[in-house]
Design a protein around this motif. Structure first.
Motif, mmCIF file in Angstrom:
data_model
loop_
_atom_site.group_PDB
_atom_site.id
_atom_site.type_symbol
_atom_site.label_atom_id
_atom_site.label_comp_id
_atom_site.label_asym_id
_atom_site.label_seq_id
_atom_site.Cartn_x
_atom_site.Cartn_y
_atom_site.Cartn_z
ATOM 1 N N SER A 59 0.943 -1.140 -0.022
ATOM 2 C CA SER A 59 -0.041 -0.109 -0.033
ATOM 3 C C SER A 59 0.978 1.279 0.123
ATOM 4 O O SER A 59 0.311 2.333 0.274
ATOM 5 N N LYS A 60 2.178 1.130 -0.234
ATOM 6 C CA LYS A 60 3.046 2.285 -0.120
ATOM 7 C C LYS A 60 4.357 1.756 -1.018
ATOM 8 O O LYS A 60 4.879 1.003 -1.060
ATOM 9 N N VAL A 61 4.561 3.139 -1.834
ATOM 10 C CA VAL A 61 5.918 3.158 -2.459
ATOM 11 C C VAL A 61 6.786 4.405 -2.013
ATOM 12 O O VAL A 61 6.395 5.386 -1.743
ATOM 13 N N THR A 62 8.073 4.057 -1.561
ATOM 14 C CA THR A 62 8.909 5.111 -1.157
ATOM 15 C C THR A 62 10.121 5.266 -2.359
ATOM 16 O O THR A 62 10.517 4.175 -2.859
ATOM 17 N N LEU A 63 10.244 6.626 -2.809
ATOM 18 C CA LEU A 63 11.017 7.036 -3.944
ATOM 19 C C LEU A 63 12.000 7.623 -3.471
ATOM 20 O O LEU A 63 11.824 8.591 -2.929
ATOM 21 N N GLU A 64 13.308 7.207 -3.521
ATOM 22 C CA GLU A 64 14.425 7.542 -2.930
ATOM 23 C C GLU A 64 15.532 8.044 -3.860
ATOM 24 O O GLU A 64 15.892 6.912 -4.635
ATOM 25 N N ARG A 65 15.947 9.285 -4.029
ATOM 26 C CA ARG A 65 16.979 9.622 -5.057
ATOM 27 C C ARG A 65 18.179 10.129 -4.293
ATOM 28 O O ARG A 65 18.059 10.905 -3.112
ATOM 29 N N ARG A 66 19.364 9.766 -4.594
ATOM 30 C CA ARG A 66 20.726 10.021 -4.109
ATOM 31 C C ARG A 66 21.419 10.556 -5.039
ATOM 32 O O ARG A 66 21.419 10.386 -6.047
ATOM 33 N N GLY A 67 22.227 11.517 -4.938
ATOM 34 C CA GLY A 67 23.074 12.462 -5.817
ATOM 35 C C GLY A 67 22.773 13.744 -5.872
ATOM 36 O O GLY A 67 22.168 14.251 -4.946
ATOM 37 N N PRO A 68 22.925 14.384 -7.065
ATOM 38 C CA PRO A 68 22.847 15.815 -7.276
ATOM 39 C C PRO A 68 21.135 16.118 -7.088
ATOM 40 O O PRO A 68 20.730 17.300 -7.005
ATOM 41 N N ASN A 69 20.301 15.251 -7.373
ATOM 42 C CA ASN A 69 18.695 15.690 -7.470
ATOM 43 C C ASN A 69 18.098 14.680 -6.224
ATOM 44 O O ASN A 69 17.377 13.921 -6.306
ATOM 45 N N ALA A 70 18.681 14.725 -5.101
ATOM 46 C CA ALA A 70 18.594 13.915 -3.912
ATOM 47 C C ALA A 70 17.015 14.386 -3.451
ATOM 48 O O ALA A 70 16.662 15.490 -3.589
ATOM 49 N N GLY A 71 16.201 13.293 -3.182
ATOM 50 C CA GLY A 71 14.918 13.642 -2.524
ATOM 51 C C GLY A 71 14.485 12.386 -1.891
ATOM 52 O O GLY A 71 14.875 11.026 -2.087
ATOM 53 N N LEU A 72 13.234 12.298 -1.370
ATOM 54 C CA LEU A 72 12.508 11.204 -0.752
ATOM 55 C C LEU A 72 11.078 11.421 -0.930
ATOM 56 O O LEU A 72 10.557 12.517 -0.389
ATOM 57 N N LEU A 73 10.214 10.561 -1.606
ATOM 58 C CA LEU A 73 8.868 10.739 -1.685
ATOM 59 C C LEU A 73 8.142 9.488 -1.032
ATOM 60 O O LEU A 73 8.514 8.369 -1.718
ATOM 61 N N VAL A 74 7.214 9.783 -0.338
ATOM 62 C CA VAL A 74 6.344 8.771 0.434
ATOM 63 C C VAL A 74 5.132 8.867 -0.297
ATOM 64 O O VAL A 74 4.196 10.018 -0.166
ATOM 65 N N LEU A 75 4.702 7.657 -1.076
ATOM 66 C CA LEU A 75 3.576 7.843 -2.021
ATOM 67 C C LEU A 75 2.517 6.617 -1.507
ATOM 68 O O LEU A 75 3.044 5.425 -1.457
ATOM 69 N N GLU A 76 1.564 6.983 -0.860
ATOM 70 C CA GLU A 76 0.671 6.061 0.021
ATOM 71 C C GLU A 76 -0.831 6.483 -0.626
ATOM 72 O O GLU A 76 -0.944 7.667 -0.521
ATOM 73 N N HIS A 77 -1.596 5.523 -1.104
ATOM 74 C CA HIS A 77 -2.908 5.801 -1.547
ATOM 75 C C HIS A 77 -3.730 6.435 -0.553
ATOM 76 O O HIS A 77 -4.159 6.111 0.402
ATOM 77 N N ASN A 78 -4.320 7.596 -1.132
ATOM 78 C CA ASN A 78 -5.330 8.369 -0.291
ATOM 79 C C ASN A 78 -4.552 9.023 0.982
ATOM 80 O O ASN A 78 -5.367 9.537 1.677
ATOM 81 N N LYS A 79 -3.423 9.276 0.759
ATOM 82 C CA LYS A 79 -2.759 9.961 1.832
ATOM 83 C C LYS A 79 -1.856 11.061 1.329
ATOM 84 O O LYS A 79 -1.121 10.732 0.221
ATOM 85 N N ARG A 80 -1.425 12.027 2.295
ATOM 86 C CA ARG A 80 -0.627 13.075 1.887
ATOM 87 C C ARG A 80 0.525 12.989 2.890
ATOM 88 O O ARG A 80 0.227 12.949 4.136
ATOM 89 N N HIS A 81 1.624 13.101 2.166
ATOM 90 C CA HIS A 81 2.831 13.085 3.214
ATOM 91 C C HIS A 81 3.649 14.176 2.588
ATOM 92 O O HIS A 81 3.604 14.920 1.682
ATOM 93 N N SER A 82 4.563 14.877 3.924
ATOM 94 C CA SER A 82 5.505 15.792 3.336
ATOM 95 C C SER A 82 6.801 15.307 3.051
ATOM 96 O O SER A 82 7.290 14.355 3.989
#
Length: 137
Positions: A59-82
């Protein structure tokens, strides 16, 4: 396991759409709890030098990027994350609301589709459509 990953990302802003597609080699590992996909971004995505890792749970996908375009997105159906996102002028916090998530993965192979919005302070900046196809190499 060595896999081929096809990523199609569409960004919609103010009625305009832009689509980027990447077909690349990557790795997939599977445990009882999650499937992990890892691949290198390229010039085609505008993120050369960045390593993207997707941690896929039912029910959740976490997308992590490392390097010059670093970021962390938490994608969970019908939920908002910061989530944090690196920009050329520094790090910023974005709201991420996932309104659609469809997983058709068997033993880590198959497809994953996500639709989510990015916002700052509740103001929607864009809609993102992400389609990932994983096949054995």
């Amino acid at each position: 396991m060595d896999v081929t990953i096809q990523v199609t990302g569409t960004q919609q802003v103010d009625g305009e759409s832009d689509t980027v597609e990447l077909i690349t080699d990557g790795t997939m590992t599977k445990t009882a709890e999650e499937t992990t996909l890892c691949y290198n971004e390229t010039e085609a995505t505008g993120m050369a030098g960045t390593v993207t890792t997707l941690y896929i749970q039912p029910s959740k996908v976490t997308l992590e990027r490392r390097g010059p375009n670093a970021g962390l997105l938490v994608l969970e159906h019908n939920k908002r994350h910061s989530c944090s996102y690196m920009t050329p002028v520094g790090q910023m916090m974005l709201g991420v609301f996932t309104d659609q998530m469809q997983q058709n993965l068997k033993e880590g192979l198959g497809t994953l589709s996500l639709s989510y919005t990015l916002d700052v302070g509740g103001r929607v900046l864009s809609r993102q459509l992400l389609k990932i196809k994983v096949s054995e190499r």
